[in-house]
Design an enzyme around this catalytic site. Structure first.
Site, mmCIF file in Angstrom:
data_model
loop_
_atom_site.group_PDB
_atom_site.id
_atom_site.type_symbol
_atom_site.label_atom_id
_atom_site.label_comp_id
_atom_site.label_asym_id
_atom_site.label_seq_id
_atom_site.Cartn_x
_atom_site.Cartn_y
_atom_site.Cartn_z
ATOM 1 N N PHE A 245 13.171 43.785 14.242
ATOM 2 C CA PHE A 245 13.106 43.459 15.665
ATOM 3 C C PHE A 245 12.431 44.624 16.375
ATOM 4 C CE2 PHE A 245 14.385 43.453 20.067
ATOM 5 C CZ PHE A 245 14.111 42.153 20.427
ATOM 6 N N ASP B 256 10.571 53.222 14.452
ATOM 7 C CA ASP B 256 10.999 52.604 15.712
ATOM 8 C C ASP B 256 12.451 53.015 15.960
ATOM 9 O OD1 ASP B 256 11.930 51.027 17.763
ATOM 10 O OD2 ASP B 256 11.004 49.180 17.046
ATOM 11 N N LYS C 17 14.702 52.573 25.753
ATOM 12 C CA LYS C 17 16.098 52.325 26.102
ATOM 13 C C LYS C 17 16.794 53.550 26.684
ATOM 14 C CE LYS C 17 16.684 48.279 23.146
ATOM 15 N NZ LYS C 17 16.456 47.324 24.236
#
Length: 419
Positions: A161, A246, A275
């Site tokens: 993801f 990531d 984030k």
């Protein structure tokens, strides 16, 4: 934890006396005709928050055990981050990158030092960071590695993801994310996660990069075998391609280290961050990389009007300062052991398995007890906010500011829901 209760007037530092805009049910109904239905949120309408607690429009208080998928690693409205934002709001919020501003160099230097890399490309969202990383890797492949034009490939892992753009969902194997959004960008090869032999077979002279999550969050907090990340690093060096990590969900303290790759003392060529970098206040993301890699970009080849804006840089710098103390990494490590022990006690009592790294867990619930969504709804009734992922798996990722006592109470509530 007990069922949601109304808070007293001193529960939150902010102003709670403003007129109620409507009940939770009314506000949820009001969304239906005007909002695209690309989410299926739990039926709670949050109006205020502080640290690990949120409050809905009726004044019921809940423990946030999701932390915005790690965007709120430092809790809601952390005083140092709010102060940095307020201070910057009184000075300068946006210039665009058409001009220099006085906060950008310090932010980039601090983030580079924190990650042990050289240069920063500031962006806004996690998906932008991933897209930017892909562009940079391809440019590097052509300019530095010598891959023939338009032939560069990037190897990714199954069950990944990395975001929701058309390029990114094109190399996802989540049919819900993919179906109806093609045609997709070519140039990606998908291999099983945690499989070095499959990765070795997929890499060739056209490979620009291997792009992986050090821990797969959306897949259920899937932690690879010890040595996998070291193997990826060795393989990419040997084949002369980039290792892109990531760390948008796994990075910035969540796993008990600054980056998840730190658990194997691995330094990728490129790290993607987002984030938590925005402190739960503004969207901030970044590509952080070796100078040789980001040095391939020239004026006009990539950009972002809001990327690295003064407000984002001020908040991002404050986040870097918090992490530089090591306090949050230590808290995630210590409380992660509490989380592990609490979940271990529930195995056979409704929990069929779990995975923990720092203050991050994927918890597999006995399907006979309900889906992940149903368990999340039952926890909502107990005053705890979590979110399901695939099947009967839920994710736990509380703010790193949570106390041992509150965490243990939340685990007891999970046991109650499963009992």
């Amino acid at each position: 934890m007990t069922a949601p209760t109304r808070t007293t007037g001193t529960a939150f530092a902010g102003n709670t006396s403003a007129g109620t805009p409507g009940s939770s049910a009314e506000l949820i109904r009001a969304e239906e005709p005007v909002l695209a239905r690309n989410y299926h949120p739990l039926p709670v309408v949050i109006a205020r928050a502080e640290d690990v607690w949120v409050e809905d429009v009726e004044g019921r208080r809940y423990l946030d055990m999701l932390a915005g998928y790690s965007a709120l690693n430092f809790g809601h409205r952390h005083p140092a981050l709010v102060e940095a934002a307020h201070r910057q709001l009184d000075q300068l919020t946006l210039t665009s990158r058409a001009f220099h501003h006085d906060r950008l160099a310090g932010f980039a230097a601090g983030l580079a030092e924190l990650t042990g890399l050289d240069m920063v490309l500031p962006m806004n969202t996690g998906a932008e960071a991933v897209e930017s990383g892909i562009k940079v890797a391809r440019k590097w492949a052509y300019d530095v590695k010598g891959v023939p034009a338009d032939r560069a490939t990037i190897v990714v892992a199954a069950d990944n993801f990395h975001g929701r753009t058309t390029t990114i969902v094109g190399f996802s194997d989540d049919e819900t994310a993919r179906t109806g959004f093609g045609p997709f960008t070519p140039g990606f090869r998908v291999v099983p996660y945690n499989d070095l032999a499959a990765l070795e077979a997929a890499v060739d002279e056209t490979t620009a990069a291997v792009l992986i999550e050090p821990i797969q969050g959306e897949a259920g907090v899937i932690i690879p075998d010890d040595g996998y990340l070291t193997g990826v690093r060795e393989l990419t060096r040997r084949h002369g391609c980039l290792f892109i990590a990531d760390e948008i969900q796994s990075g910035l303290g969540r796993t008990g280290s600054t980056l998840a790759v730190d658990h194997e003392a691995v330094v990728p060529d490129v790290v993607l961050l987002g984030k938590a970098l925005g402190g739960g206040i503004v969207p901030v993301s970044a590509v952080v990389a070796r100078r040789e890699v980001l040095g391939v970009l020239h004026p006009g080849e990539h950009g972002s009007t809001f990327g690295g804006n003064p407000l984002a840089a001020a908040v991002g710098s404050a986040v870097v300062e918090l992490l530089a103390t090591g306090e949050f990494q230590r808290r995630a490590t210590e409380l992660g052991e509490v989380l592990r022990a609490g979940l271990a006690a529930l195995v056979g009592e409704g929990v069929t398995g779990f995975r923990v790294r720092g203050l991050w867990a994927g918890v597999d619930i006995d399907p006979a007890l309900g889906t992940g969504r149903e368990i999340s709804e039952r926890l909502l009734d107990e005053g705890i906010l979590v979110k399901d992922t695939h099947g009967s798996t839920i994710r736990l990722a509380p703010p790193l500011t949570i106390t041992r006592e509150v965490l243990e109470s939340a685990l007891k509530s999970l046991g109650k829901v499963l009992g």
